[in-house]
Each structure stands twice: as structure tokens, then as C-alpha cells.
Motif scaffolding. Structure first.
Motif, PDB file in Angstrom:
ATOM      1  N   SER A 567       0.834  -1.201   0.000  1.00 27.48           N
ATOM      2  CA  SER A 567       0.000   0.000   0.000  1.00 27.48           C
ATOM      3  C   SER A 567       0.871   1.254   0.000  1.00 27.48           C
ATOM      4  CB  SER A 567      -0.912  -0.002   1.226  1.00 27.48           C
ATOM      5  OG  SER A 567      -1.716   1.140   1.240  1.00 27.48           O
ATOM      6  N   HIS A 568       0.451   2.239  -0.814  1.00 34.66           N
ATOM      7  CA  HIS A 568       1.220   3.478  -0.961  1.00 34.66           C
ATOM      8  C   HIS A 568       0.293   4.680  -0.810  1.00 34.66           C
ATOM      9  CE1 HIS A 568       4.639   1.205  -2.773  1.00 34.66           C
ATOM     10  NE2 HIS A 568       3.647   0.422  -3.196  1.00 34.66           N
ATOM     11  N   THR A 569       0.848   5.776  -0.355  1.00 34.38           N
ATOM     12  CA  THR A 569       0.094   7.021  -0.226  1.00 34.38           C
ATOM     13  C   THR A 569       0.743   8.102  -1.078  1.00 34.38           C
ATOM     14  OG1 THR A 569       1.381   7.946   1.591  1.00 34.38           O
ATOM     15  CG2 THR A 569      -0.402   6.428   2.181  1.00 34.38           C
ATOM     16  N   ASP A 570       0.054   9.245  -1.164  1.00 36.99           N
ATOM     17  CA  ASP A 570       0.702  10.408  -1.766  1.00 36.99           C
ATOM     18  C   ASP A 570       1.510  11.128  -0.681  1.00 36.99           C
ATOM     19  OD1 ASP A 570      -1.034  12.161  -0.319  1.00 36.99           O
ATOM     20  OD2 ASP A 570      -2.567  11.923  -1.878  1.00 36.99           O
ATOM     21  N   SER A 571       2.114  12.255  -1.041  1.00 39.09           N
ATOM     22  CA  SER A 571       3.046  12.925  -0.125  1.00 39.09           C
ATOM     23  C   SER A 571       2.381  13.906   0.825  1.00 39.09           C
ATOM     24  CB  SER A 571       4.114  13.657  -0.941  1.00 39.09           C
ATOM     25  OG  SER A 571       3.510  14.687  -1.719  1.00 39.09           O
ATOM     26  N   ARG A 572       1.101  14.119   0.673  1.00 39.63           N
ATOM     27  CA  ARG A 572       0.424  15.062   1.577  1.00 39.63           C
ATOM     28  C   ARG A 572       0.321  14.446   2.970  1.00 39.63           C
ATOM     29  NH1 ARG A 572      -4.468  16.505  -2.486  1.00 39.63           N
ATOM     30  NH2 ARG A 572      -4.258  14.260  -2.816  1.00 39.63           N
ATOM     31  N   GLN A 573       0.306  15.243   3.967  1.00 35.47           N
ATOM     32  CA  GLN A 573       0.448  14.838   5.372  1.00 35.47           C
ATOM     33  C   GLN A 573       1.926  14.497   5.649  1.00 35.47           C
ATOM     34  OE1 GLN A 573      -1.831  15.259   7.554  1.00 35.47           O
ATOM     35  NE2 GLN A 573      -3.748  15.316   6.378  1.00 35.47           N
ATOM     36  N   SER A 574       2.217  14.207   6.889  1.00 32.56           N
ATOM     37  CA  SER A 574       3.602  13.919   7.266  1.00 32.56           C
ATOM     38  C   SER A 574       3.983  12.508   6.856  1.00 32.56           C
ATOM     39  CB  SER A 574       3.769  14.078   8.783  1.00 32.56           C
ATOM     40  OG  SER A 574       3.036  13.060   9.458  1.00 32.56           O
ATOM     41  N   LYS A 575       5.293  12.237   6.797  1.00 32.20           N
ATOM     42  CA  LYS A 575       5.761  10.910   6.431  1.00 32.20           C
ATOM     43  C   LYS A 575       5.305   9.872   7.448  1.00 32.20           C
ATOM     44  CE  LYS A 575       9.762  12.411   3.747  1.00 32.20           C
ATOM     45  NZ  LYS A 575      11.246  12.356   3.609  1.00 32.20           N
ATOM     46  N   LYS A 576       5.318  10.242   8.726  1.00 38.14           N
ATOM     47  CA  LYS A 576       4.888   9.316   9.773  1.00 38.14           C
ATOM     48  C   LYS A 576       3.412   8.993   9.620  1.00 38.14           C
ATOM     49  CE  LYS A 576       4.621   8.784  14.808  1.00 38.14           C
ATOM     50  NZ  LYS A 576       4.911   9.413  16.129  1.00 38.14           N
ATOM     51  N   TYR A 577       2.606  10.009   9.395  1.00 34.63           N
ATOM     52  CA  TYR A 577       1.163   9.811   9.217  1.00 34.63           C
ATOM     53  C   TYR A 577       0.898   8.906   8.018  1.00 34.63           C
ATOM     54  CZ  TYR A 577      -3.738  10.828   8.214  1.00 34.63           C
ATOM     55  OH  TYR A 577      -5.077  10.717   7.949  1.00 34.63           O
ATOM     56  N   ASN A 578       1.597   9.174   6.908  1.00 38.28           N
ATOM     57  CA  ASN A 578       1.379   8.397   5.689  1.00 38.28           C
ATOM     58  C   ASN A 578       1.805   6.945   5.851  1.00 38.28           C
ATOM     59  OD1 ASN A 578       0.216  10.443   4.164  1.00 38.28           O
ATOM     60  ND2 ASN A 578       2.192  11.232   3.469  1.00 38.28           N
ATOM     61  N   MET A 579       2.880   6.706   6.630  1.00 38.33           N
ATOM     62  CA  MET A 579       3.304   5.338   6.856  1.00 38.33           C
ATOM     63  C   MET A 579       2.247   4.567   7.643  1.00 38.33           C
ATOM     64  SD  MET A 579       5.587   3.143   6.135  1.00 38.33           S
ATOM     65  CE  MET A 579       7.032   4.114   5.637  1.00 38.33           C
ATOM     66  N   ILE A 580       1.704   5.211   8.675  1.00 38.12           N
ATOM     67  CA  ILE A 580       0.647   4.574   9.477  1.00 38.12           C
ATOM     68  C   ILE A 580      -0.588   4.320   8.614  1.00 38.12           C
ATOM     69  CG2 ILE A 580      -0.939   4.922  11.404  1.00 38.12           C
ATOM     70  CD1 ILE A 580       1.316   6.517  12.783  1.00 38.12           C
ATOM     71  N   LEU A 581      -0.970   5.324   7.807  1.00 35.12           N
ATOM     72  CA  LEU A 581      -2.155   5.195   6.947  1.00 35.12           C
ATOM     73  C   LEU A 581      -1.980   4.044   5.962  1.00 35.12           C
ATOM     74  CD1 LEU A 581      -4.895   6.262   5.942  1.00 35.12           C
ATOM     75  CD2 LEU A 581      -3.634   7.827   4.426  1.00 35.12           C
ATOM     76  N   SER A 582      -0.812   3.926   5.349  1.00 27.04           N
ATOM     77  CA  SER A 582      -0.595   2.865   4.369  1.00 27.04           C
ATOM     78  C   SER A 582      -0.596   1.492   5.028  1.00 27.04           C
ATOM     79  CB  SER A 582       0.708   3.098   3.607  1.00 27.04           C
ATOM     80  OG  SER A 582       1.825   3.038   4.474  1.00 27.04           O
ATOM     81  N   GLU A 583      -0.077   1.408   6.261  1.00 29.97           N
ATOM     82  CA  GLU A 583      -0.127   0.140   6.989  1.00 29.97           C
ATOM     83  C   GLU A 583      -1.576  -0.264   7.245  1.00 29.97           C
ATOM     84  OE1 GLU A 583       1.987  -2.056   7.904  1.00 29.97           O
ATOM     85  OE2 GLU A 583       3.966  -1.157   7.701  1.00 29.97           O
ATOM     86  N   LYS A 584      -2.405   0.690   7.614  1.00 32.14           N
ATOM     87  CA  LYS A 584      -3.821   0.406   7.852  1.00 32.14           C
ATOM     88  C   LYS A 584      -4.502  -0.046   6.566  1.00 32.14           C
ATOM     89  CE  LYS A 584      -4.531   3.516  11.800  1.00 32.14           C
ATOM     90  NZ  LYS A 584      -5.234   4.723  12.298  1.00 32.14           N
ATOM     91  N   ARG A 585      -4.139   0.564   5.449  1.00 30.39           N
ATOM     92  CA  ARG A 585      -4.740   0.183   4.176  1.00 30.39           C
ATOM     93  C   ARG A 585      -4.349  -1.245   3.792  1.00 30.39           C
ATOM     94  NH1 ARG A 585      -3.914   5.766   0.618  1.00 30.39           N
ATOM     95  NH2 ARG A 585      -5.685   6.891   1.520  1.00 30.39           N
ATOM     96  N   ALA A 586      -3.077  -1.577   3.949  1.00 32.04           N
ATOM     97  CA  ALA A 586      -2.624  -2.929   3.640  1.00 32.04           C
ATOM     98  C   ALA A 586      -3.330  -3.946   4.528  1.00 32.04           C
ATOM     99  CB  ALA A 586      -1.113  -3.022   3.810  1.00 32.04           C
ATOM    100  N   LYS A 587      -3.460  -3.627   5.818  1.00 34.98           N
ATOM    101  CA  LYS A 587      -4.120  -4.529   6.759  1.00 34.98           C
ATOM    102  C   LYS A 587      -5.597  -4.687   6.413  1.00 34.98           C
ATOM    103  CE  LYS A 587      -4.995  -5.204  11.702  1.00 34.98           C
ATOM    104  NZ  LYS A 587      -4.808  -4.644  13.065  1.00 34.98           N
ATOM    105  N   ALA A 588      -6.274  -3.567   6.091  1.00 38.06           N
ATOM    106  CA  ALA A 588      -7.697  -3.621   5.738  1.00 38.06           C
ATOM    107  C   ALA A 588      -7.913  -4.460   4.482  1.00 38.06           C
ATOM    108  CB  ALA A 588      -8.234  -2.202   5.526  1.00 38.06           C
ATOM    109  N   THR A 589      -6.979  -4.359   3.554  1.00 34.84           N
ATOM    110  CA  THR A 589      -7.090  -5.130   2.319  1.00 34.84           C
ATOM    111  C   THR A 589      -6.950  -6.624   2.598  1.00 34.84           C
ATOM    112  OG1 THR A 589      -6.185  -3.278   1.049  1.00 34.84           O
ATOM    113  CG2 THR A 589      -6.149  -5.449   0.003  1.00 34.84           C
ATOM    114  N   MET A 590      -5.954  -6.991   3.393  1.00 38.49           N
ATOM    115  CA  MET A 590      -5.768  -8.412   3.716  1.00 38.49           C
ATOM    116  C   MET A 590      -6.960  -8.958   4.487  1.00 38.49           C
ATOM    117  SD  MET A 590      -1.689  -8.799   4.567  1.00 38.49           S
ATOM    118  CE  MET A 590      -1.620  -7.513   5.809  1.00 38.49           C
ATOM    119  N   GLU A 591      -7.514  -8.171   5.401  1.00 33.22           N
ATOM    120  CA  GLU A 591      -8.686  -8.614   6.160  1.00 33.22           C
ATOM    121  C   GLU A 591      -9.870  -8.848   5.234  1.00 33.22           C
ATOM    122  OE1 GLU A 591      -9.190  -5.563   9.066  1.00 33.22           O
ATOM    123  OE2 GLU A 591      -7.698  -6.405  10.448  1.00 33.22           O
ATOM    124  N   TRP A 592      -9.977  -8.040   4.195  1.00 33.22           N
ATOM    125  CA  TRP A 592     -11.077  -8.221   3.237  1.00 33.22           C
ATOM    126  C   TRP A 592     -10.944  -9.582   2.554  1.00 33.22           C
ATOM    127  CZ3 TRP A 592     -11.801  -9.241  -1.882  1.00 33.22           C
ATOM    128  CH2 TRP A 592     -13.055  -8.963  -2.416  1.00 33.22           C
TER     129      TRP A 592
END
Length: 641
Positions: A567-592
Motif C-alpha cells: 500500500s502506498h500514499t501520496d506525499s500530503r500529510q507527514s511521512k509518519k502519518y502516511n506510513m501509518i495510513l498505508s499500513e492500515k490500508r494494507a491490513k484492511a485489504t488483507m482482512e477483506w
């Protein structure tokens, strides 16, 4: 035997058989080193699971339609039109044909009628004249005439010719007295009478004499046209009949159309036509080749410009139908007048279409009673002056036209011409067939040329260099259909313009059966859009689930397959925020996937945040929303299978 192209089931069976028997030759073993996923089969499984998507239904319907499995195509075209009734013209045609597979002719006719309406609009939009190149087009159309003075011109105005048996009939102001100084709004010319001149065997003209005194009056007569038997004439005259002059509300005598009959050696029974009016002009009549339609010019209310061209049906009992405007393909905000016909050719003069100046002569084909695309006939008939009242014999290609160009004797003069070559516009459309993914040249492709009604015109097989070529008529709509085994059939609408010197079209074919191997990103293989997460969101929305169903179908086909969700994000928001967001997206996808029955052991995933951007859009770089969306993506990389 028809080969079924769109079912993955057989492919899977073959692969299993290869794995079990291990008895195939080296080529088959090499084939066994790869796995193939049939995109159409995957899409169909997704659709069967209840997801609705317009592009999906189009693809599925086309897949069966192109293979003549109309009843199967009908299922998906039904779904397509239930989802959205507004489709491109070709889908109404295909739907119409598919409906015939179940004998639903009523609905089929309804769809075909809509297709005809939409196709006409579409064709007009594609073939509109390219104004930037109009001078080049005129140049290409020029040089096809030999012209000379007709030899009957005076110092006054002479114009508007017609043929009556072996005589030329025309309008002239040569000796009609002081009243010729009076100017009228419609023609801005002096009064004229009709004259005749004998056409000699060598084509030269005899001395002009006045036409029948029952037709000529003290006001304007001009632009006659005669039936082939010479017994009926239509002509233009000022609003004057039986000694009475009519005027409009501004007390101006306008122009009207009249009809007369030839009886006992003279013209008599002059009557005005029923669509005349004291409040507007009607003028310059012309008959269709079958003499069942009268064309004319008028500035009646409701037109497109200063004067428009109209047609009216002539009924068998001599009455007339309601005048119909010839529409925006012919009429402009300017002046259109002096229509004439020669078999299926239509001519008129206009200063609203792009020309050389003043009135130019234009032509178009008459197809099924409709006027086709308009073309300027070019020099030397057309000049920067007024060139008009063009008539031509469709057999001899000789005729007459009028002009106020320099070098003439009077204000208007009549010229003779011979057309040395017909205005036929066709171009050779050429191109190559390539693989959409690799751009590899594809030989042996069946390439079919269809007309605007999807009737086959020509067919060929692409050469070893992938090349093909067809001769196309300018302005007409065609479709190029390319068919090759293991590829999705492609169909492209094409049209050529006179300004296209060497028109080319590259046709790209998508592989129907797509190769997958370790390291393959299924998102790219299945053409899954890179964006299915909203900004700052990680929940699986309806649109995302629709795309994930495609991945799910592949994993169900290959139960040993393992994938890595990235999972990848764009550059808006901080790098830390985007890393957490992308981890959540990858996890949500696998759970699906797990909820859909995929074992957790077959899934791995990681968020990469903004660490692997696909473009320049890093921090402090100004980018559009579309550019940011490219980076907001998920990948599904095969680890093993």
C-alpha cells in the motif's frame, strides 16, 4: 469449429493435465513454466457476484458479440442498458442485433432507430470541416475546370442559367429600361427579364432573344428551372401577379416563386407557390433528378442565417409538402442560395461556408434524400468575388455559372465550363497492428473495414510487418475491427478528411490471456485502477471491493498462490502519518480477502507510505489532484504459486 475464447476453465484444466502427465514436448514444458489468467473469465466472475460496472458490461457484451454469440452478448447488453441507457452509437447497434437472437424485433427496431439518430450526430461531429486547413482543402479541389466567357454577356447583369431543350435560359438587365435602376433587398440588383440563346452543336451560344412575354413583366424575373419534358417551369419574380404588386409590412416588394405551364406554344397559367409570403423572400428554384423535390432559397423566419436553403416535396397531384430547412450541414449564419442538382450531386452558393471570398460554389452528395458533407469546388470557378448559379450536366460534365469577377463585361457575367475531373475525395488509410503491452508487431491479424452501418466493406490479413491499408471516402464514418486469436477484438471508429495527406491509425490489441509469474503485479495485469482509497481513508469502499473481486477470482483459481499487498500514499500529510495510513490500508485489504475465504497464510502486506512515489509529487512540490492520485495505490505482487 468456433473456438471459445473467453473461458478460463479450459486453460486451468490444461495446466492441471500438464502438471499430472509430465509427458509434453519441450514447447509445452516451456508453456508450463508460465501461468495464464483469462481476463474476460475473471470479469465475468466478478459480474456474476453482483457487482455492476458500465465498462465491465461493455467488455463482456462485446466479447460475445464479436464471436457471434449474440444470445450471450444480450445478457450483458441488457445489464449495460439497465445501468445506463445513454451509450455510444455502436452499442445501440450491437444491442439491436443481439435482441434479434430472441426474436424481440420490436425492441431491436427501437434500438436501431436510436442508433441511426445518434450515428448521424456522431458522424457530423467527426467530419466537420477543419477550418484551419480550409485553404489547403480548396487548393486540393482546384484545377478541375476549363472555363470561358459564354459569349452572351452584356454591359449589365447577366446570370442564373437553365437549360430548356437546346436553349440556355438566363436573366439579364440588358435593355429593360429606366426601371433597371431600382434596387431590391434580396438580390441588390436591377430588374431583369428572362432571355434565351440557342446552344449550337459546337457548344457556342447564339444571339440572345427575350423569353416568352407572358413570363417577363415590368419587374424582376430570374433563375428558372424546367422539367425534363419542357412543359413546366418554376421561376423567381418580384411579388407581382395579374398586374398587382404585393408589398411586405415595410412596403417593400420581395421575391416569390412561380410556376407556369407550356401550352399551345406559349407559357401560361402562372401561379405563385403556396409557401410564398408577402413578408419574406422565396427564390432560385431547382428540381431534384426525379423531379419530386423542389429546392429553393428563402429568408423565412426560423432559418440559420440571412438566407437558407429549403426543400419541398412535389406530390403526384401537383401539390406541395411543407418546406423543410436543409439544416446546419448546409445552412450557416450567412447566405446560402442558388441551389442546383445533377443526379445525386447537390450544388449551391454560400458566403457562410469557408471559401475564397464572396459567394463560393459548394457541392455535396445527396444520399437517401439527405445532403452529405459540403465541399468547396475550388478554383477557377471560385474566386474572391461572387461565384454562383452553377449548373452542370451530369453526363457531359459541362455547364454554366455566373460571377462578378474581374475581367467580365457587366456587373455579373455567365461563364461556360467543362469539368475535367470529378471531385472524388478518397484517402488510403494505413497503419500497423501491435500488442498493446509490448508494442510488438502483430502479423496475421484479420482486419475488417465496416461502414457506418456496420456492414463489411473489406477484409485483409495484416502483413509480416503488421501493416494494413484501406481506401476510405472522405468524411464518411468507418470502423476498423481487428481480430486475432488470444487477443481481445478491437474496434475503432475512423474517418478521413481531405486535408489528411497520409492518414494513419495504429491499432493496439490487448492480450486476452495474460501471463502471470512470480513478481507479477496483478493490479497491472488486470488493469485495475491505481486509486481505490479516498484521501486519508483506509476502509474498503464499494468501488474498492469491485476491484478486489478481480484479485480474489485469480487467487481462487490458483489455491497455492501467495500475494504481497503493498500500500502506498501520496506525499500530503507527514511521512509518519502516511506510513501509518498505508499500513492500515494494507491490513484492511488483507482482512477483506480473509473474510472472503482466503487463508491468512497466503497473504502478506506492508505499508510504504510516501517512500515510493511514482512521480515528482514529493513534499513542497505543487501538483494537481490527478497527479497525487497516481501515488495513492495498492499493488498485489505474486510471491509464489
Amino acid at each position: 469449429m468456433k473456438k471459445i475464447l473467453y473461458t478460463a476453465f479450459f486453460i486451468v484444466l490444461c495446466l492441471n493435465a500438464i502438471a499430472q502427465k509430465k509427458a509434453l514436448n519441450q514447447a509445452e514444458k516451456e508453456y508450463n513454466n508460465y501461468a495464464y489468467v483469462n481476463a474476460i473469465s475473471i470479469f465475468e466472475k466478478v459480474a456474476e457476484s453482483g457487482y455492476q460496472d458500465e465498462k465491465l458490461f461493455q467488455k463482456l457484451g462485446n466479447a460475445y458479440y464479436f464471436n457471434a454469440e449474440l444470445s450471450k452478448a444480450l445478457k450483458w447488453y441488457d445489464a449495460l442498458f439497465a445501468l445506463n441507457k445513454e451509450q455510444e452509437p455502436e452499442y445501440y447497434y450491437r444491442y439491436s442485433q443481439a435482441l434479434k437472437s430472441i426474436a424481440d424485433y420490436s425492441k431491436s427496431d427501437e434500438m436501431l432507430e436510436i442508433f441511426n439518430e445518434k450515428n448521424q450526430k456522431n458522424q457530423k461531429g467527426i467530419t466537420v470541416i477543419n477550418h484551419k486547413n480550409y485553404l489547403e482543402q480548396i487548393r486540393r479541389n482546384s484545377g478541375r475546370f476549363e472555363i470561358l466567357d459564354a459569349g452572351i454577356n452584356s454591359n449589365e447583369s447577366d446570370y442564373g442559367s437553365a437549360i430548356l431543350n437546346t436553349k440556355l435560359v438566363f436573366a439579364s438587365a440588358r435593355d429593360t429600361g429606366l426601371v433597371t435602376k431600382k434596387i431590391f433587398k434580396w438580390t441588390n440588383r436591377s430588374f431583369t427579364d428572362l432571355y434565351t440563346a440557342e446552344i449550337k452543336p459546337d457548344g457556342s451560344l447564339g444571339n440572345p432573344v427575350k423569353f416568352d412575354k407572358n413570363i417577363n413583366s415590368k419587374f424582376n424575373e430570374s433563375t428558372p428551372v424546367f422539367t425534363k419534358d419542357g412543359k413546366t417551369m418554376y421561376f423567381t419574380r418580384n411579388n407581382f401577379l395579374a398586374g398587382t404588386k404585393g408589398k411586405n409590412s415595410d412596403k417593400i416588394t420581395l421575391l416569390k416563386l412561380y410556376k407556369a405551364e407550356f401550352e399551345d406554344g406559349k407559357w401560361t397559367n402562372s401561379v405563385e407557390l403556396p409557401f410564398n409570403s408577402d413578408q419574406y423572400n422565396t427564390a432560385h428554384p431547382s428540381l431534384s433528378a426525379d423531379e419530386k423535390t423542389l429546392y429553393f432559397a428563402s429568408d423565412m423566419p426560423g432559418g440559420y442565417g440571412q438566407s437558407d436553403l429549403y426543400c419541398a416535396v412535389i406530390n403526384s397531384d401537383g401539390t406541395f409538402g411543407k418546406p423543410e430547412n436543409l439544416g446546419p450541414a448546409v445552412n450557416t449564419p450567412g447566405r446560402e442560395n442558388f441551389p442546383s442538382t445533377a443526379q445525386n450531386e447537390f450544388y449551391f452558393s454560400s458566403d457562410g461556408h469557408f471559401g475564397l471570398g464572396g459567394l463560393d460554389v459548394f457541392t455535396a452528395k445527396i444520399k437517401e434524400g439527405k445532403i452529405d458533407q459540403v465541399q468547396n469546388i475550388g478554383e477557377p470557378v471560385n474566386t474572391q468575388y461572387d461565384d454562383f448559379a452553377y449548373i452542370i450536366d451530369s453526363t457531359t460534365r459541362k455547364g454554366f455559372f455566373s460571377s462578378n469577377r474581374e475581367g467580365g463585361k457587366g456587373t455579373d457575367d455567365i461563364y461556360q465550363f467543362t469539368e475535367t475531373s470529378k471531385l472524388e475525395c478518397d484517402r488510403e488509410l494505413s497503419g500497423i497492428i501491435v500488442d498493446a503491452e509490448t508494442n510488438e508487431i502483430l502479423a496475421g491479424v484479420k482486419v475488417i473495414l465496416l461502414d457506418n452501418k456496420f456492414q463489411q466493406v473489406a477484409e485483409l490479413i495484416s502483413g509480416s510487418d503488421g501493416s494494413y491499408s484501406f481506401q476510405l471516402n472522405c468524411y464518411e464514418m468507418y470502423h476498423i475491427r481487428a481480430v486475432k486469436e488470444d487477443y481481445e477484438t478491437s474496434e475503432t471508429a475512423v474517418s478521413v478528411h481531405p486535408s489528411d495527406t497520409k492518414p494513419e491509425r495504429i491499432v493496439k490489441l490487448e492480450k486476452q490471456i495474460k501471463k502471470i509469474e512470480i513478481g507479477t503485479d496483478l493490479a497491472k495485469t488486470l488493469n485495475i485502477p491505481t486509486i481505490y482509497f479516498q484521501l486519508d481513508q483506509f476502509s474498503i469502499q464499494k468501488e474498492a471491493a469491485f476491484e478486489l473481486e478481480k484479485i480474489l477470482a485469480v487467487m481462487q483459481q490458483y489455491p497455492e498462490m501467495k500475494i504481497d499487498v503493498r500500500s502506498h500514499t501520496d506525499s500530503r500529510q507527514s511521512k509518519k502519518y502516511n506510513m501509518i495510513l498505508s499500513e492500515k490500508r494494507a491490513k484492511a485489504t488483507m482482512e477483506w480477502f480473509i473474510k472472503k475465504g482466503i487463508a491468512a497464510s497466503r497473504l502478506s502486506g506492508k505499508g510504504y507510505g510516501e517512500s515510493q512515489l511514482l512521480n515528482k509529487c514529493s513534499d513542497n512540490i505543487k501538483c494537481t489532484e490527478e497527479e497525487h492520485k497516481v501515488n495513492r495505490r495498492s499493488e498485489f505482487v505474486i510471491l509464489s504459486f
